[in-house]
Design an enzyme around this catalytic site. Structure first.
Site, PDB file in Angstrom:
ATOM      1  N   HIS A 241       0.852  -1.198   0.000  1.00  0.00           N
ATOM      2  CA  HIS A 241       0.000   0.000   0.000  1.00  0.00           C
ATOM      3  C   HIS A 241       0.883   1.241   0.000  1.00  0.00           C
ATOM      4  O   HIS A 241       2.079   1.189   0.294  1.00  0.00           O
ATOM      5  CB  HIS A 241      -0.956   0.017   1.197  1.00  0.00           C
ATOM      6  CG  HIS A 241      -0.252   0.095   2.534  1.00  0.00           C
ATOM      7  ND1 HIS A 241       0.344   1.242   3.005  1.00  0.00           N
ATOM      8  CD2 HIS A 241      -0.054  -0.841   3.490  1.00  0.00           C
ATOM      9  CE1 HIS A 241       0.877   1.021   4.188  1.00  0.00           C
ATOM     10  NE2 HIS A 241       0.657  -0.251   4.512  1.00  0.00           N
TER      11      HIS A 241
ATOM     12  N   ASP B 183      -3.981 -19.474  11.786  1.00  0.00           N
ATOM     13  CA  ASP B 183      -2.873 -20.110  12.496  1.00  0.00           C
ATOM     14  C   ASP B 183      -2.923 -19.752  13.980  1.00  0.00           C
ATOM     15  O   ASP B 183      -2.790 -18.574  14.345  1.00  0.00           O
ATOM     16  CB  ASP B 183      -1.551 -19.657  11.882  1.00  0.00           C
ATOM     17  CG  ASP B 183      -0.388 -20.554  12.271  1.00  0.00           C
ATOM     18  OD1 ASP B 183      -0.104 -20.655  13.478  1.00  0.00           O
ATOM     19  OD2 ASP B 183       0.221 -21.151  11.368  1.00  0.00           O
TER      20      ASP B 183
ATOM     21  N   SER C 299       1.963  -5.324   6.864  1.00  0.00           N
ATOM     22  CA  SER C 299       1.587  -5.031   5.481  1.00  0.00           C
ATOM     23  C   SER C 299       2.759  -5.316   4.547  1.00  0.00           C
ATOM     24  O   SER C 299       3.900  -4.945   4.819  1.00  0.00           O
ATOM     25  CB  SER C 299       1.151  -3.572   5.340  1.00  0.00           C
ATOM     26  OG  SER C 299       2.182  -2.695   5.740  1.00  0.00           O
TER      27      SER C 299
END
Length: 442
Positions: free
Chosen positions: A248, A375, A390
């Site tokens: 991003h 998980d 990210s």
């Protein structure tokens, strides 16, 4: 014929007509929703899922470029994927026929050279310097007890503007600004300013004001020329010597505008602790730049899909010594996958996730897929997705499919990801559509 019988016959004919029309309209709507173009990699069998009626068939005009399971034509349905066998680079036309006879949709199949990149997962330190000075606020200059003003605001300069030139000189940082302001103030002159506001270039004049409290000339602007933080490396493309990270855009925390990169570096970073995600609080990785860290690469671009630049070698702590295949968005399916990321020190680990939604994107767009952390080890450590995660690569069936981008604030175990193909385009590894058009036109 009496009226009741005529009415009954007309009703039957109308019902029959509606039945026939529905048998035609529904398939046509399904065909209209199909993409006009599909990209595949040469030498790599690809399954394409097409939401088409069961009574359909597919044929290709260039079986030497793209083969099907049967060269004479193949029945397709919405339940079973269409198996394409790309033989060599080039273009072929895939024609879909309703009831095996009526051509209703042609999909251009573009076969490009096979591509493999090395998935990342390493936590990186990001140091970026803007291509000018960024205006992050206004402040009042106390010229006298009765006069307070912001010369910058009076000149029409807004938060988020990027000042690139003063008096014809390009600005490389804030260091040269104070000297220019003092010189203009003492000589009672204005400063010719050039700034960028989005895609617009604006010229204005800025007259410094003397601050009687600080005994200095001021512009009435808060400015910044650099930013720093941590993120995750998504991929390294050894054949091109480039990388992609974050997934991003980097924005300024005060103005929320994207930073136009002048220069920058990515360096090794060490995760020291984790602030866990909770509902309403996305949490974060806490990390520091290592003093002995070598520079991993430079930063050349900051786009909607992350940061990109040159990198000379695969960084340390990679789980892969060689590249793996990448997948186009039409190859991604809902179900099990894994992400690669660091939660302690510099060690990259694999964690299981579920892909719960895949968007239909024919053009670059963010929020390509929705994933959910499954998980238990990662959930126990982080609570889900945290800031700094990210860019974590997403791998499915041995292929790199995308990168983690955002967390759902109200459900930190879930978040968005972007498709890897858009990152590869911004990195210059894959060609964009407009580049192809320009190449053909030239």
């Amino acid at each position: 014929m009496n009226s009741p019988l005529r009415t009954k016959l007309l009703g039957l004919l109308f019902a029959f007509f509606l039945c026939v029309i529905s048998q035609v309209i529904q398939p046509m709507q399904s065909y209209a929703s199909l993409p006009d173009e599909v990209q595949v990699f040469a030498g790599r069998k690809t399954d394409v899922r097409l939401a088409v009626p069961a009574a359909s068939s597919a044929v290709v005009d260039r079986p030497d470029i793209v083969g099907l399971d049967h060269s004479s034509g193949l029945k397709v349905s919405g339940q079973q994927p269409l198996h394409l066998h790309p033989q060599q680079t080039g273009h072929a036309k895939l024609t879909l026929k309703l009831w095996g006879k009526i051509p209703v949709k042609t999909v251009n199949v573009k076969v490009i050279p096979d591509l493999r990149v090395v998935p990342g997962g390493q936590t990186i330190g990001v140091k970026v310097k803007s291509a000018g000075i960024l205006v992050v606020g206004h402040h009042l200059v106390h010229s006298s007890p009765d006069e307070q003003k912001s010369p910058g605001e009076a000149a029409g300069i807004k938060l988020g503007d990027l000042i690139t030139h003063m008096n014809g000189h390009k600005l490389d940082g804030v260091s040269g600004v104070s000297e220019a302001v003092e010189l203009a103030g003492k000589s009672n002159q204005s400063i010719d300013v050039v700034l960028k506001r989005g895609n617009e270039t604006i010229k204005t004049k800025l007259t410094p004001a003397y601050d009687s409290e600080d005994k200095a000339w001021r512009l009435g602007l808060y400015i910044r020329d650099s930013a720093a933080g941590v993120g995750t490396l998504t991929f390294y493309a050894p054949d091109q010597g480039v990388y992609g990270a974050l997934g991003h855009v980097i924005t300024d925390m005060n103005t929320q505008t994207s930073i136009v990169v002048g220069s920058g570096q990515i360096v090794q970073s060490n995760v020291t602790s984790i602030s866990k995600s909770e509902t309403g609080d996305p949490g974060e990785k806490r990390a520091h730049f290592l003093k002995e860290s070598k520079i991993l690469g430079n930063i050349e671009r900051n786009t909607a899909f992350g940061i990109f630049g040159k990198m000379s070698q695969n960084p340390d702590h990679s789980l892969y010594s060689q590249g793996i295949p990448v997948a186009f968005s039409h190859e991604i399916k809902e179900g099990k996958a894994e992400i690669l990321t660091v939660v302690e020190g510099q060690q990259v680990e694999r964690y299981s996730v579920d892909i719960v939604h895949v968007a239909n994107q024919s053009e670059p767009a963010t929020k390509g897929l929705v994933l959910r952390i499954t998980d238990p080890k990662l959930i126990d450590k982080t609570g889900g997705i945290v800031q700094g995660m990210s860019g974590s690569p997403i791998v499915q069936d041995g292929k790199l499919i995308g990168a983690v981008t955002h967390v759902f604030v109200n459900d930190p175990k879930s978040g968005y990801g972007c498709f890897i193909e858009w990152m590869l385009q911004d990195a210059g590894v894959m060609m964009k559509k407009e580049q192809e058009k320009n190449l053909k036109a030239g």
